[in-house]
Design an enzyme around this catalytic site. Structure first.
Site, mmCIF file in Angstrom:
data_model
loop_
_atom_site.group_PDB
_atom_site.id
_atom_site.type_symbol
_atom_site.label_atom_id
_atom_site.label_comp_id
_atom_site.label_asym_id
_atom_site.label_seq_id
_atom_site.Cartn_x
_atom_site.Cartn_y
_atom_site.Cartn_z
ATOM 1 N N HIS A 130 0.823 -1.219 0.000
ATOM 2 C CA HIS A 130 0.000 0.000 0.000
ATOM 3 C C HIS A 130 0.851 1.260 0.000
ATOM 4 O O HIS A 130 2.029 1.241 0.335
ATOM 5 C CB HIS A 130 -0.911 0.028 1.232
ATOM 6 C CG HIS A 130 -2.159 -0.785 1.077
ATOM 7 N ND1 HIS A 130 -2.187 -2.136 1.306
ATOM 8 C CD2 HIS A 130 -3.416 -0.431 0.694
ATOM 9 C CE1 HIS A 130 -3.419 -2.599 1.088
ATOM 10 N NE2 HIS A 130 -4.177 -1.584 0.706
ATOM 11 N N LYS A 139 -1.206 5.040 4.596
ATOM 12 C CA LYS A 139 -2.157 4.100 5.214
ATOM 13 C C LYS A 139 -1.881 3.961 6.713
ATOM 14 O O LYS A 139 -0.750 3.724 7.124
ATOM 15 C CB LYS A 139 -2.075 2.728 4.522
ATOM 16 C CG LYS A 139 -3.109 1.763 5.033
ATOM 17 C CD LYS A 139 -3.349 0.612 4.084
ATOM 18 C CE LYS A 139 -4.367 -0.369 4.657
ATOM 19 N NZ LYS A 139 -5.648 0.268 5.021
#
Ligand SMILES: NC(=O)C1=CN([C@@H]2O[C@H](COP(=O)(O)OP(=O)(O)OC[C@H]3O[C@@H](n4cnc5c(N)ncnc54)[C@H](OP(=O)(O)O)[C@@H]3O)[C@@H](O)[C@H]2O)C=CC1
Ligand SMILES: O=C(O)C1=N[C@H](C(=O)O)C[C@H](O)C1
Length: 234
Positions: A119, A123
């Site tokens: 990711h 995040k």
């Protein structure tokens, strides 16, 4: 995600955006809505959902970080308002839902399995909600197939290089500039591997699933987890 959802609702025929609520904003405008969409933060989502249930609002929730305890708490609140529908999905991208579905199907054939989720660096949580959900689905399929524990233990791993263990499945979380949201599920047995990979290249990839949720949540009172049923996969 909030801004992307506002754009998608404004574009969708039959839907009207009546409010956009940021942290600290008053909720008055949201009281006019039939359905609330929550993409916020694991620390904020339970308070938001308590407000939704108390005010009889259906909710579509993409925020991650749900535990069994949180889900039980929601079920308790919903028992006081059985007409309210809450749909929680760790991933609204149709490809990601298919990736999890295919992983569940493959799980019973392979003794070895690991998950790698990758990711963007903003995040907040690790492992991702998607990896957590996938690990749970694989663990359930393995149990049904009486596969037992994943056999690939490592005896020397002082730095945790083999990753976290979620429901008995090793999960590796990569955070890297340039990425959006990606996941690989790796299966192995003697002489072969199978890799199932999904890539979200932008935030628009979640919107068909979110809009589908908004359009359908009122017809599903109580707590619904995932959009598999809406896609005819459950
Ligand atoms: N299910 C799915 O398909 C997807 C889920 N997600 C999940 O959605 C969540 C949000 O992701 P993302 O948009 O990238 O995160 P961001 O941090 O970019 O956005 C979250 C926003 O929510 C705001 N916020 C925090 N608390 C509240 C509150 N109580 N009420 C209203 N707004 C609040 C934050 O404000 P501030 O910045 O001021 O704190 C911020 O603007 C995460 O949990 C992520 O994992 C993400 C993509 C897809
Ligand atoms: O924070 C994100 O970006 C994402 N969060 C969800 C998750 O935790 O699985 C869904 C997707 O991976 C994007």
């Amino acid at each position: 995600m909030g801004a992307e959802v506002c754009r998608a609702v404004q574009k969708a025929s039959g839907l009207e955006l009546v409010a956009a609520v940021d942290v600290g904003d008053p909720h008055e405008e949201a009281e006019k809505a039939d359905v609330i969409v929550d993409f916020t933060h694991p620390d904020a989502v339970m308070g938001n959902l308590k407000w939704c249930i108390d005010h009889g609002k259906h909710a579509v929730v993409g925020t991650t970080g749900f535990t069994d305890e949180r889900l039980d708490q929601l079920r308790g609140w919903l028992s006081e308002k059985p007409e309210v529908g809450i749909l929680i999905a760790s991933n609204f991208s149709i490809g990601a839902v298919l990736m999890m579905h295919f992983a569940k199907q493959a799980a019973r054939y392979y003794p070895s399995v690991e998950i790698i989720e990758l990711h963007h660096t903003q995040k907040a949580d690790a492992p991702s909600g998607t990896a957590d959900t996938t690990a749970g689905m694989i663990a359930e399929a393995r149990e049904k197939a009486a596969l037992g524990e994943v056999p690939d233990a490592t005896t020397i791993d002082p730095d945790g290089a083999r990753g976290a263990v979620v429901d008995g499945i090793h999960v590796h979380s990569v955070r890297l500039q340039g990425l959006i949201a990606h996941q690989e599920v790796l299966f192995g047995q003697d002489g072969e591997t199978l890799t199932i990979r999904h890539d979200s290249m932008n935030r628009a990839s979640y919107m068909p699933g979110v809009i589908m949720g908004v359009e359908n949540v009122a017809e599903h009172p109580g707590l619904t987890l995932g959009i598999e049923a809406l896609l005819g996969l459950a």
